[in-house]
Motif scaffolding. Structure first.
Motif, PDB file in Angstrom:
ATOM      1  N   TRP A  43       0.840  -1.213   0.000  1.00 17.99           N
ATOM      2  CA  TRP A  43       0.000   0.000   0.000  1.00 17.99           C
ATOM      3  C   TRP A  43       0.869   1.255   0.000  1.00 17.99           C
ATOM      4  O   TRP A  43       0.629   2.186  -0.779  1.00 17.99           O
ATOM      5  CB  TRP A  43      -0.940  -0.032   1.193  1.00 17.99           C
ATOM      6  CG  TRP A  43      -1.315   1.313   1.774  1.00 17.99           C
ATOM      7  CD1 TRP A  43      -0.983   1.784   3.012  1.00 17.99           C
ATOM      8  CD2 TRP A  43      -2.093   2.354   1.158  1.00 17.99           C
ATOM      9  NE1 TRP A  43      -1.486   3.040   3.208  1.00 17.99           N
ATOM     10  CE2 TRP A  43      -2.178   3.417   2.076  1.00 17.99           C
ATOM     11  CE3 TRP A  43      -2.703   2.496  -0.076  1.00 17.99           C
ATOM     12  CZ2 TRP A  43      -2.857   4.586   1.798  1.00 17.99           C
ATOM     13  CZ3 TRP A  43      -3.389   3.678  -0.357  1.00 17.99           C
ATOM     14  CH2 TRP A  43      -3.466   4.702   0.577  1.00 17.99           C
ATOM     15  N   LEU A  44       1.882   1.295   0.843  1.00 15.38           N
ATOM     16  CA  LEU A  44       2.746   2.464   0.897  1.00 15.38           C
ATOM     17  C   LEU A  44       3.542   2.624  -0.396  1.00 15.38           C
ATOM     18  O   LEU A  44       3.816   3.746  -0.823  1.00 15.38           O
ATOM     19  CB  LEU A  44       3.703   2.352   2.084  1.00 15.38           C
ATOM     20  CG  LEU A  44       3.078   2.480   3.471  1.00 15.38           C
ATOM     21  CD1 LEU A  44       4.114   2.237   4.562  1.00 15.38           C
ATOM     22  CD2 LEU A  44       2.440   3.853   3.652  1.00 15.38           C
ATOM     23  N   ARG A  47       0.323   2.870  -3.349  1.00 11.96           N
ATOM     24  CA  ARG A  47      -0.858   3.692  -3.040  1.00 11.96           C
ATOM     25  C   ARG A  47      -2.124   3.128  -3.680  1.00 11.96           C
ATOM     26  O   ARG A  47      -3.090   3.865  -3.921  1.00 11.96           O
ATOM     27  CB  ARG A  47      -0.651   5.145  -3.471  1.00 11.96           C
ATOM     28  CG  ARG A  47       0.353   5.870  -2.595  1.00 11.96           C
ATOM     29  CD  ARG A  47      -0.141   6.000  -1.162  1.00 11.96           C
ATOM     30  NE  ARG A  47       0.866   6.551  -0.272  1.00 11.96           N
ATOM     31  CZ  ARG A  47       0.667   6.867   1.000  1.00 11.96           C
ATOM     32  NH1 ARG A  47      -0.533   6.653   1.524  1.00 11.96           N
ATOM     33  NH2 ARG A  47       1.613   7.349   1.748  1.00 11.96           N
ATOM     34  N   TYR A  52      -4.661  -1.135   1.141  1.00 14.44           N
ATOM     35  CA  TYR A  52      -5.038  -0.459   2.391  1.00 14.44           C
ATOM     36  C   TYR A  52      -6.261  -1.116   2.993  1.00 14.44           C
ATOM     37  O   TYR A  52      -6.308  -1.403   4.205  1.00 14.44           O
ATOM     38  CB  TYR A  52      -5.306   1.021   2.114  1.00 14.44           C
ATOM     39  CG  TYR A  52      -5.963   1.748   3.265  1.00 14.44           C
ATOM     40  CD1 TYR A  52      -5.243   2.060   4.413  1.00 14.44           C
ATOM     41  CD2 TYR A  52      -7.302   2.119   3.200  1.00 14.44           C
ATOM     42  CE1 TYR A  52      -5.844   2.718   5.471  1.00 14.44           C
ATOM     43  CE2 TYR A  52      -7.911   2.781   4.249  1.00 14.44           C
ATOM     44  CZ  TYR A  52      -7.176   3.077   5.379  1.00 14.44           C
ATOM     45  OH  TYR A  52      -7.781   3.730   6.431  1.00 14.44           O
ATOM     46  N   ALA A 462      -9.041   9.422  -4.260  1.00 15.33           N
ATOM     47  CA  ALA A 462      -7.728   8.776  -4.256  1.00 15.33           C
ATOM     48  C   ALA A 462      -7.123   8.846  -5.648  1.00 15.33           C
ATOM     49  O   ALA A 462      -7.831   8.924  -6.651  1.00 15.33           O
ATOM     50  CB  ALA A 462      -7.856   7.320  -3.824  1.00 15.33           C
TER      51      ALA A 462
END
Length: 481
Positions: A43-44, A47, A52, A462
Motif C-alpha cells: 500500500w505504501l 498507493r 489499504y 484517491a
C-alpha cells in the motif's frame, strides 16, 4: 474413573486443555502479522487502495485472536506455579527466565504497538504506522522463539546439570541453543505462517464462492498462494529434519510415533507402519499395514539405518510413553495435512498459470475454492496434533531423561484440580463460542471499502480509485456497516 483421584493426571489434563486451546490463537497472529506487513508495505509503495483495505480488514481478525490469546495464555503460564511448582523450583533457573523473556521481549512489544497499528492510521505518520505494524509482527514471532526455546530445552536439556534436584546452568547460551531449538523454532514458525496463509486463503475463497467482492478477495487469495509456494514445501522439509532429531535424541518417542514394539538392528532394513491399531497392554499392534524398508529411506534417505531403531519393548513400561495410539495417529494427521496443503498449493499454482485465477475466471473454479475453504481449519488441527506428539511423546519425563512428570507436579488435592479443570472447560467453551460469533460477524460484514484513505481529505478522491467491482454489494448484511 480412577484418574479423578489422581492430581498428577488431572494436572496433565488441565495443562493439555489450556495449552491446546491457547495455541489456536497465537498461531494466527504470528502468521497474519507478517501478512499485514506485506499488504501495508505494498500500500505504501503503490498507493493502491485495495491493499489499504486489505490491511484494515484482516487486522480485525488479528486483534480478535490477540485478545483471546492473551486471555488464555496468562492462565496457562500460571499453572507452572499452581500445578507444577516442583518443576518450577527445579528448572526455574533457566526455564523461568526464558518464559520471562517471552513476556517482556515479545508480548510487551506486541501489546505496546498494537494500538498504533489498529487506531493510528489517521493519527501518526505513515512510516511510523508501518514501523508499528512491523514491531507488532516481530513481537508476535518473538513469542514463538522463546516459547519453543523453553520447550525445546525440556526435550533436550543442555547447558547444565541436575544437582540435588535443581538444574544448575553452567552455559546459558548452550541451554538456549539446545539440540532441538533451531528446528523446533523453524518448524513452529512455518506452521503458524502456513496456517495463517490457508486461513486467509480459505476466507477469501468463501467470499469468492458467494460472489462477494470477488476481485478484491482474489488478490488476498493469490498473495496467500504466492507465499505458500515457498512455505508448504519448506515446512515438510523442516518437519523431516525434526523427525531425524527425534530418531537420534528421543528414540522412545520415535518408537511411539511409529508404533514400533521391536528393535530393528543397525544395518538392517526398517519397515514403516502406514496404519496400525496399537495395543499398549499386549505390547503389539493388533493390525497394521507396513511399507517394507521405507523407514530407512524416510529417516536417512537410505535403506539400511546407521543406528538401530529401538522398539518400545526395550524400555520398562514406566520409562516409555503410553497412549501410543494417540501419538501414532496425531503424528499421521499432522503429516497428512502438511502434504494436503502442498498438493492444494500445486493445484492452485497450476490453475493460476492457466489464467483460471483472474478476477474474471476465479468464480468458475468452485471445486478449488471449496478445497481452500475446507483447508482453512486444518492448520489448527495440524499444530495441535504436533504438540500432542511433542509433549505426550516426551512422557514420562517433564524434562527428558532428568525430571519425571510425576516429580514435577504440585502436591495439591485432586479435588482442587478437578474443580479448576471444570472451570477452565466451561470458560473456554464460552470463549470458543464467542470467537466463532465475532469471527463470523466480521466475515458477514466484509471489508469496509468506503473508509477514507490516510492522507486525503474526506471529499478528495484517491489517486488510484477503487474499481467498480470493489464497491460493497448491497446485500442486507452490508447495511450493518
Amino acid at each position: 474413573m480412577e484418574f479423578l483421584s489422581d492430581s498428577v493426571v488431572l494436572s496433565r489434563m488441565q495443562f493439555a486443555l489450556t495449552a491446546l486451546f491457547h495455541m489456536l490463537w497465537p498461531v494466527l497472529t504470528t502468521g497474519m502479522g507478517i501478512y499485514l506487513v506485506i499488504v501495508e508495505g505494498v500500500w505504501l509503495k503503490t498507493r493502491n487502495p485495495d491493499y489499504y483495505y486489505h490491511a484494515r480488514f484482516w487486522s480485525k481478525f488479528y486483534v480478535l485472536n490477540f485478545g483471546i490469546g492473551v486471555a488464555t495464555g496468562i492462565p496457562m503460564e500460571f499453572q507452572f506455579g499452581t500445578n507444577w511448582s516442583r518443576f518450577s523450583e527445579a528448572a526455574g533457573n533457566f526455564f523461568g527466565s526464558v518464559i520471562g523473556f517471552e513476556a517482556s521481549w515479545a508480548f510487551m512489544l506486541e501489546a505496546a504497538f498494537l494500538g498504533i497499528m489498529l487506531f493510528g492510521w489517521e493519527r501518526v505518520n505513515p512510516i511510523i504506522h508501518y514501523v508499528s505494524t512491523i514491531l507488532v509482527a516481530v513481537g508476535a514471532n518473538l513469542s514463538t522463539l522463546w516459547i519453543l526455546t523453553a520447550n525445546s530445552w525440556m526435550q533436550t536439556p543442555a547447558g547444565g546439570e541436575l544437582v540435588n534436584g535443581k538444574f544448575i546452568v553452567h552455559d546459558y547460551f548452550a541451554a538456549i541453543a539446545n539440540p532441538f531449538m533451531k528446528n523446533s523454532v523453524l518448524h513452529m514458525f512455518f506452521a503458524t505462517l502456513e496456517t495463517s496463509l490457508f486461513v486467509i486463503g480459505g476466507i477469501s475463497a468463501w467470499y469468492i464462492l458467494n460472489r462477494r467482492h470477488e476481485a478484491f478477495f482474489s488478490k488476498s487469495l493469490k498473495i496467500a498462494l504466492a507465499a505458500a509456494i515457498a512455505v508448504a514445501p519448506l515446512q515438510i522439509y523442516i518437519g523431516h529434519l525434526s523427525g531425524e532429531q527425534v530418531y537420534h535424541y528421543q528414540p522412545s518417542k520415535l518408537a511411539a510415533m511409529e508404533a514400533q514394539w521391536e528393535t530393528t538392528p543397525a544395518g538392517q532394513s526398517a519397515d514403516w507402519s502406514l496404519l496400525a491399531i496399537p495395543n499398549d497392554k499386549a505390547q503389539k499392534n493388533d493390525w497394521e499395514i507396513t511399507v517394507p524398508n521405507a523407514l530407512g529411506y524416510i529417516l536417512e534417505f537410505k535403506q539400511k539405518l546407521t543406528y538401530p531403531v529401538r522398539g518400545l519393548s526395550e524400555w520398562k513400561p514406566e520409562d516409555r510413553p503410553h497412549m501410543i495410539g494417540l501419538i501414532y495417529y496425531a503424528f499421521r494427521i499432522m503429516i497428512g495435512i502438511g502434504f494436503f496443503f502442498a498438493g492444494l498449493m500445486l493445484l492452485s499454482v497450476l490453475q493460476w498459470l492457466r489464467g483460471k485465477l483472474s478476477a474474471e475466471n476465479i468464480t468458475q473454479q468452485r471445486w478449488l475454492m471449496r478445497a481452500w475453504v475446507f483447508a482453512a481449519p486444518l492448520g489448527y488441527i495440524a499444530v495441535d496434533s504436533g504438540w500432542i506428539v511433542r509433549c505426550v511423546g516426551r512422557q514420562p519425563w517433564i524434562v527428558y531423561g532428568q525430571i519425571r512428570t510425576v516429580d514435577g507436579a504440585s502436591n495439591i488435592p485432586a479435588s482442587n484440580v478437578l474443580a479448576s479443570l471444570t472451570g477452565f472447560t466451561v470458560v473456554y467453551s464460552i470463549l470458543f463460542v464467542a470467537v466463532l460469533y465475532f469471527g463470523s460477524r466480521i466475515i458477514r460484514r466484509g471489508p469496509n471499502l468506503e473508509l477514507p484513505l490516510p492522507g486525503l481529505e474526506p471529499d478528495e478522491p484517491a489517486v488510484d480509485t477503487t474499481p467498480a467491482e470493489f464497491v460493497p454489494d448491497d446485500r442486507p448484511v452490508e447495511a450493518e456497516q
